[in-house]
Design a protein around this motif. Structure first.
Motif, PDB file in Angstrom:
ATOM      1  N   LEU A 161      -7.976   6.596  23.866  1.00 57.54           N
ATOM      2  CA  LEU A 161      -9.328   6.068  23.667  1.00 57.54           C
ATOM      3  C   LEU A 161     -10.244   6.418  24.841  1.00 57.54           C
ATOM      4  O   LEU A 161     -11.388   6.853  24.644  1.00 57.54           O
ATOM      5  N   ALA A 187     -13.454   8.945  24.742  1.00 56.41           N
ATOM      6  CA  ALA A 187     -14.773   8.435  25.111  1.00 56.41           C
ATOM      7  C   ALA A 187     -15.421   9.310  26.182  1.00 56.41           C
ATOM      8  O   ALA A 187     -16.611   9.631  26.103  1.00 56.41           O
ATOM      9  N   ALA A 195     -23.133   7.920  20.310  1.00 56.56           N
ATOM     10  CA  ALA A 195     -22.725   6.728  19.555  1.00 56.56           C
ATOM     11  C   ALA A 195     -21.204   6.663  19.448  1.00 56.56           C
ATOM     12  O   ALA A 195     -20.596   5.590  19.630  1.00 56.56           O
ATOM     13  N   ALA A 196     -20.588   7.805  19.174  1.00 53.73           N
ATOM     14  CA  ALA A 196     -19.123   7.848  19.094  1.00 53.73           C
ATOM     15  C   ALA A 196     -18.499   7.500  20.445  1.00 53.73           C
ATOM     16  O   ALA A 196     -17.509   6.757  20.515  1.00 53.73           O
ATOM     17  N   ALA A 251     -16.041   1.038  23.823  1.00 55.00           N
ATOM     18  CA  ALA A 251     -15.892  -0.372  23.448  1.00 55.00           C
ATOM     19  C   ALA A 251     -14.480  -0.656  22.949  1.00 55.00           C
ATOM     20  O   ALA A 251     -13.883  -1.687  23.274  1.00 55.00           O
ATOM     21  N   ALA A 252     -13.933   0.279  22.161  1.00 53.29           N
ATOM     22  CA  ALA A 252     -12.559   0.113  21.665  1.00 53.29           C
ATOM     23  C   ALA A 252     -11.562   0.124  22.817  1.00 53.29           C
ATOM     24  O   ALA A 252     -10.602  -0.659  22.837  1.00 53.29           O
ATOM     25  N   THR A 303     -12.181  -0.775  25.939  1.00 51.65           N
ATOM     26  CA  THR A 303     -12.339  -2.029  26.679  1.00 51.65           C
ATOM     27  C   THR A 303     -11.634  -3.177  25.966  1.00 51.65           C
ATOM     28  O   THR A 303     -10.916  -3.966  26.601  1.00 51.65           O
ATOM     29  N   ALA A 357     -19.804   5.605  22.779  1.00 51.05           N
ATOM     30  CA  ALA A 357     -19.974   4.171  23.026  1.00 51.05           C
ATOM     31  C   ALA A 357     -18.954   3.351  22.236  1.00 51.05           C
ATOM     32  O   ALA A 357     -18.375   2.384  22.761  1.00 51.05           O
ATOM     33  N   LEU A 358     -18.719   3.738  20.992  1.00 49.99           N
ATOM     34  CA  LEU A 358     -17.731   3.026  20.173  1.00 49.99           C
ATOM     35  C   LEU A 358     -16.326   3.176  20.741  1.00 49.99           C
ATOM     36  O   LEU A 358     -15.546   2.212  20.787  1.00 49.99           O
ATOM     37  N   LEU A 359     -15.995   4.384  21.183  1.00 47.82           N
ATOM     38  CA  LEU A 359     -14.675   4.617  21.766  1.00 47.82           C
ATOM     39  C   LEU A 359     -14.506   3.844  23.071  1.00 47.82           C
ATOM     40  O   LEU A 359     -13.437   3.293  23.351  1.00 47.82           O
TER      41      LEU A 359
END
Length: 467
Positions: free
Chosen positions: A203, A207, A233-234, A240-241, A243, A236-238
């Motif tokens: 992850l 990211a 955006a991808a 967050a995942a 974290t 940021a999502l990665l």
């Protein structure tokens, strides 16, 4: 040598390894004209990826590579990294098409990701507290000289040899360094308590790849283009995942709670800020010297020697002042910003000695600030995670470097030609550096020794690892 001080031969071997790994970040830039007219016939996009593949892979793997060395052995990770680096260089040298050239660059970047954190963590494990600042200053100087050496080497090869010679030279050089490491460097204690985290590694790496891809490709495709916005955006999502996963995991690759430390946040930002300014300069510098001043590739490489001189001259001061990070970091980063402002006034009629003076100011700032910043990051994590800490610090450097190039490139693209865009590009970079410097100094404002912060973070990590 006194006890708890790394042997001179070990220190030289570690510095040589990191110098070579860092040199390949910039060396290819001066070979772009020769590559574009070579028998490979690369497209514009393929040329960009020849430069960027190394940086993206290198920066994205630094944190997991550092953690890998902590767990399985730092000397073994370093030797493996040198082997992978040489394999990538050989692949690039023998490439029959652009795709193979880019692949080789990516393989070398993976090797460099193993080399860089291993060298620093070995020095941190071998050096006692009283010798740590001196070892760190030498390592940081080697890192800085690596960027300059890349420009010089790329320029010399571009003018007098074929581009394949640069990559071919890396193969025996890596073998020689591996022999030096094998003979001079003792094995350090492993950290078996650092358990692997495959999902977290995947992850975080994904990211960082997305972030770096967006930063590097942003000026080309446009910052508001669907592709770049989608990539960010991808990323940021990665992130967050990662974290969320790290906060739940008993053995995370990197516990996000370590960033509760203002000193760690400030040191990481400071590293990114310094390399942001340096690489904004690097991006503009070669174009100015070749396109505006009319220098050849070799002379362009020689003309940046003041950047090496300034860092070397400040080495003793940087070592002496690492125990006072706030003033030395603030002064160093401010000098980088002020030097960029001075360099932004250069034009076709500017005498080279005047321009060289601004290069000296910038390099003196880097030489002053980087050892203290590196020490701030590495010592903010427990000693058994020295590799992870050095990977975190170097990741901050490389992200800052990518942002510096992207910012300078974006500003230049908004002007009709380089001559009109150089000043605004360097002024923009300078103002951003000075603004970030204020934030870094504020982060260092809280009193407290680095060891206290490290102990606090160690307790955080210990709590997160309990069943």
């Amino acid at each position: 040598m006194p006890p708890h001080a790394p042997k001179r031969s070990t220190l030289l071997a570690m510095c040589a390894c990191v110098l070579v790994a860092q040199s390949m970040v910039a060396a290819v830039n001066l070979l772009i004209p020769q590559l574009s007219s070579s028998a490979l016939h690369p497209s514009h996009t393929e040329l960009l990826w020849t430069v960027d593949a190394y940086v993206i892979v290198f920066a994205s793997l630094l944190i997991p590579a550092g953690a890998l060395g902590d767990r399985y052995g730092r000397k073994g990770a370093l030797l493996t990294g040198l082997g992978v680096f040489a394999a990538g260089a050989a692949t690039s040298a023998l490439a029959t098409g652009p795709a193979l050239l880019v692949t080789g660059r990516g393989i070398s970047g993976a090797g460099a990701a193993l080399i860089t954190p291993s060298t620093l963590s070995i020095l941190m494990r071998l050096a006692g507290p009283e010798h740590r600042a001196r070892a760190l200053t030498a390592w940081t100087l080697a890192l800085g000289i690596g960027g300059m050496a890349g420009n010089l080497g790329g320029g010399l090869v571009g003018q007098f040899l074929t581009w394949r010679a640069l990559f071919l030279a890396m193969v025996p050089l890596a073998a020689l360094l591996a022999l030096a490491v094998a003979l001079t460097t003792p094995r350090t204690e492993r950290s078996p308590g650092n358990h692997p985290d495959p999902l977290g590694t995947l992850l975080l790496t994904a990211a960082l790849v997305a972030l770096l891809f967006g930063i590097i490709e942003g000026p080309t495709h446009g910052w508001a283009s669907p592709r770049i916005l989608g990539v960010f955006a991808a990323g940021a999502l990665l992130a967050a995942a990662f974290t969320a996963h790290a906060l739940r995991s008993r053995t995370p690759l990197l516990d996000p709670r370590v960033f509760r430390s203002p000193r760690l946040r400030a040191a990481s930002l400071g590293m990114a800020t310094g390399f942001f300014g340096l690489f904004a300069l690097f991006y503009v510098n070669s174009q100015y010297l070749q396109g505006v001043k009319g220098y050849g590739p070799a002379l362009t490489g020689v003309a940046i020697v003041p950047l090496i001189v300034g860092m070397a001259l400040t080495q003793r001061l940087a070592t002496r002042w690492t125990s006072h990070p706030r003033p030395v970091v603030g002064t160093g980063l401010a000098l980088i910003g002020l030097g960029l402002l001075g360099a932004s006034t250069a034009g076709a009629g500017t005498p080279y000695p005047v321009y060289a003076c601004w290069l000296l100011v910038i390099s003196a700032g880097a030489g002053l600030s980087m050892p203290a910043l590196t020490l701030g990051v590495v010592t903010s994590l427990p000693a058994h995670q020295a590799g992870l800490g050095s990977g975190l610090g170097t990741s901050a450097r490389e992200i800052g470097a990518a942002l510096g190039v992207a910012t300078a490139g974006t500003v230049l693209a908004a002007h009709p030609d380089f001559a009109h865009g150089m000043g605004p590009a360097l002024r923009t970079a300078a103002l951003l550096v000075l603004a970030a410097t204020a934030a870094v100094v504020a982060g260092y404002g809280k009193r407290g020794a680095t060891r206290t912060i490290a102990s606090s973070n160690k307790r955080v990590l210990s709590r997160s690892a309990r069943p």
